[in-house]
Scaffold this motif. Structure first.
Motif, PDB file in Angstrom:
ATOM      1  N   MET A 199       0.826  -1.196   0.000  1.00 30.54           N
ATOM      2  CA  MET A 199       0.000   0.000   0.000  1.00 30.54           C
ATOM      3  C   MET A 199       0.869   1.258   0.000  1.00 30.54           C
ATOM      4  O   MET A 199       0.640   2.195   0.752  1.00 30.54           O
ATOM      5  N   GLY A 200       1.875   1.265  -0.877  1.00 32.14           N
ATOM      6  CA  GLY A 200       2.836   2.363  -0.864  1.00 32.14           C
ATOM      7  C   GLY A 200       2.686   3.389  -1.967  1.00 32.14           C
ATOM      8  O   GLY A 200       3.562   4.232  -2.150  1.00 32.14           O
TER       9      GLY A 200
ATOM     10  N   ALA B 158       6.423  -0.833  -8.436  1.00 32.43           N
ATOM     11  CA  ALA B 158       6.708  -1.361  -7.100  1.00 32.43           C
ATOM     12  C   ALA B 158       5.666  -2.393  -6.687  1.00 32.43           C
ATOM     13  O   ALA B 158       5.991  -3.419  -6.076  1.00 32.43           O
ATOM     14  N   ALA B 159       4.411  -2.134  -7.013  1.00 29.90           N
ATOM     15  CA  ALA B 159       3.360  -3.100  -6.691  1.00 29.90           C
ATOM     16  C   ALA B 159       3.611  -4.420  -7.407  1.00 29.90           C
ATOM     17  O   ALA B 159       3.433  -5.500  -6.829  1.00 29.90           O
TER      18      ALA B 159
ATOM     19  N   VAL C 268       8.119   0.468  -1.187  1.00 32.40           N
ATOM     20  CA  VAL C 268       8.383   1.230  -2.417  1.00 32.40           C
ATOM     21  C   VAL C 268       9.730   1.926  -2.391  1.00 32.40           C
ATOM     22  O   VAL C 268      10.209   2.372  -3.438  1.00 32.40           O
ATOM     23  N   THR C 269      10.360   2.029  -1.228  1.00 28.26           N
ATOM     24  CA  THR C 269      11.693   2.633  -1.140  1.00 28.26           C
ATOM     25  C   THR C 269      12.792   1.592  -0.937  1.00 28.26           C
ATOM     26  O   THR C 269      13.927   1.937  -0.615  1.00 28.26           O
TER      27      THR C 269
ATOM     28  N   SER D 204      13.128  -0.449   1.416  1.00 29.43           N
ATOM     29  CA  SER D 204      13.419  -0.603   2.847  1.00 29.43           C
ATOM     30  C   SER D 204      14.848  -0.176   3.173  1.00 29.43           C
ATOM     31  O   SER D 204      15.638  -0.930   3.740  1.00 29.43           O
ATOM     32  N   GLY D 205      15.172   1.051   2.792  1.00 31.80           N
ATOM     33  CA  GLY D 205      16.494   1.596   3.097  1.00 31.80           C
ATOM     34  C   GLY D 205      17.511   1.399   1.995  1.00 31.80           C
ATOM     35  O   GLY D 205      18.615   1.946   2.067  1.00 31.80           O
ATOM     36  N   ALA D 206      17.180   0.618   0.983  1.00 30.27           N
ATOM     37  CA  ALA D 206      18.079   0.398  -0.156  1.00 30.27           C
ATOM     38  C   ALA D 206      17.276   0.648  -1.437  1.00 30.27           C
ATOM     39  O   ALA D 206      16.844  -0.289  -2.102  1.00 30.27           O
ATOM     40  N   PRO D 207      17.066   1.920  -1.803  1.00 29.90           N
ATOM     41  CA  PRO D 207      16.177   2.239  -2.924  1.00 29.90           C
ATOM     42  C   PRO D 207      16.730   1.896  -4.300  1.00 29.90           C
ATOM     43  O   PRO D 207      16.004   2.002  -5.289  1.00 29.90           O
TER      44      PRO D 207
END
Length: 428
Positions: free
Chosen positions: A156-157, A169-170, A308-309, A311-314
């Motif tokens: 849900m990002g 991303a989805a 969508v990011t 998780s800290g490693a985009p």
């Protein structure tokens, strides 16, 4: 509003290289470019290949129309010879690579693009834009799926990303094992199941919580999910069950100490006879927060920003490098950024039990195949023509099997070595 075509989703220097190569006669030399990572993001033990099917579609559409050519001429990005060449651009080469859903490690040659220098070099930014984004999201999502231990996740990002990146991303999250997305465009394009009911705004719209819940149940039935933390959670749960009855499908909690609240909510639901009502939690969840809730009575997780990011490693840290010219290996020797020349072939080596133990990469040769080896590369584009690609659900299952195959240490969320080593062996 003008929508950019894939051909202009690129960097200036790619087209100036084409102009110079056309002028000096090197543009048509047969070349091989490879996509790989030198290292995994901090704390990661594997990467996930994602976005390849999207990339193949974009390569098929990679054309320069007259408006593009006029812009490039007017701004001096290309000369007349370059403009003429670009106006007739069609990719006629080959694209090979790891399957979507495949795991990768430092040095894995996950994508190989071969053809003339000019037709391959203009794809660099497009290739890296797609793969760096989708691979990053898929790896983060896969870690969340592992942390969830079989419980469902919904992506849900969309409100935390660029509108098109949110759709990609989805897709990547679904590939990694998420069960639903809130993004309707992803549902339409890729057939991903969508889900969602109401936000706090819907509750605040009404005179009180009871009226909001009654309206939602009247419209969607008892199979809906009621958001119970707009005011007081305990009272929200009581009101939800009074309105919908013990047959209510689920409640959602979006704030607070989720571990404590989940326990208290389960006890309260059970005391009200709603023993089958599920508990969904959301609110800035990442893989670590999900893992911390493993022992709590949570039935589904909603994750947004962290997915969508990456998780800290985009970004997956992938690079696109020239490794071969006219059959001759070429090598970049700069410190910290050296490359290994030659087109690579890779296999994943397994124990008879199916556990992966090593990845073997051979430049300019064929690996010595053993009975439990699995060849990792497949054809995506041949002579400019796209091959039939696996369906998204097939790629999703492929990743599930890959995660089962790596040693259990490779699934840990703590920092450590890559799940399996990559060994580059000399060609025979």
């Amino acid at each position: 509003m003008h929508t950019l075509r894939p051909a202009l989703l690129t960097d200036h220097y790619e087209l100036t290289m084409v102009s110079a190569a056309l002028r000096d006669g090197t543009a048509h030399r047969r070349c091989v470019f490879e996509v790989f990572s030198r290292r995994l993001p901090a704390g990661r033990r594997y990467g996930v290949v994602a976005g390849t099917a999207r990339l193949v579609d974009l390569i098929r559409e990679f054309r320069f129309d007259q408006a593009d050519i006029d812009f490039l001429r007017r701004t001096g990005v290309v000369d007349e010879q370059g403009a003429d060449w670009l106006s007739g651009y069609r990719f006629t080469g080959d694209v090979d690579g790891y399957a979507e859903g495949e795991l990768f490690f430092p040095g894995s040659p996950i994508l190989t693009v071969s053809g003339s220098f000019a037709e391959c070099v203009v794809l660099e930014t497009l290739v890296l834009s797609v793969l760096n984004h989708d691979c990053a999201v898929a790896a983060a999502a896969a870690r969340m799926v592992t942390a969830a231990r079989g419980r469902a996740l919904i992506e849900m990002g969309a409100r935390r990303a660029h509108e098109e990146a949110a759709v990609a991303a989805a897709r990547a999250a679904y590939l990694a094992g998420f069960r639903f997305t809130s993004n309707l465009a992803a549902g339409q394009r890729y057939g991903i199941p969508t889900a969602g009911t109401a936000a706090h705004a819907f509750t605040l719209l009404h005179d009180d919580e009871r009226a909001a819940f009654a309206s939602q149940v009247a419209t969607l039935g008892r199979e809906t999910t009621l958001l119970v933390d707009t005011y007081d959670i305990s009272q929200g749960i009581r009101t939800a069950i009074e309105v919908a009855g013990p047959e209510l499908r689920a409640i959602r909690i979006d704030s607070g100490d989720l571990a404590v609240i989940a326990q208290q909510s389960r006890e309260l639901l059970d005391s009200l006879g709603a023993t089958e009502t599920k508990i969904i939690v959301s609110g800035d969840l990442d893989e670590y927060a999900i893992a911390a809730l493993a022992a709590e009575p949570v039935d589904m997780y909603g994750a947004g920003t962290a997915v969508v990011t990456g998780s800290g490693a985009p970004t997956a840290g992938l690079v696109y490098k020239l490794v071969e010219v006219e059959g001759r290996p070429v090598v970049k020797r700069s410190e910290q950024k050296a490359t290994i020349g030659g087109r690579k072939v890779a296999v994943r080596r397994h124990k008879p039990t199916g556990t992966a133990i090593e990845e073997i990469v051979v430049p300019q040769g064929v690996p010595d195949r053993r009975p439990n080896d699995r060849l990792l590369q497949r054809s995506y584009v041949v002579d400019g023509e796209s091959m039939e690609l696996p369906k998204l659900d097939e790629s999703r299952e492929h990743l599930r099997q890959c995660l089962i195959s790596i040693p259990w240490e490779g699934l840990k969320l703590s920092a450590g070595d890559p799940a399996i080593p990559v060994t580059v062996v000399p060609a025979e």
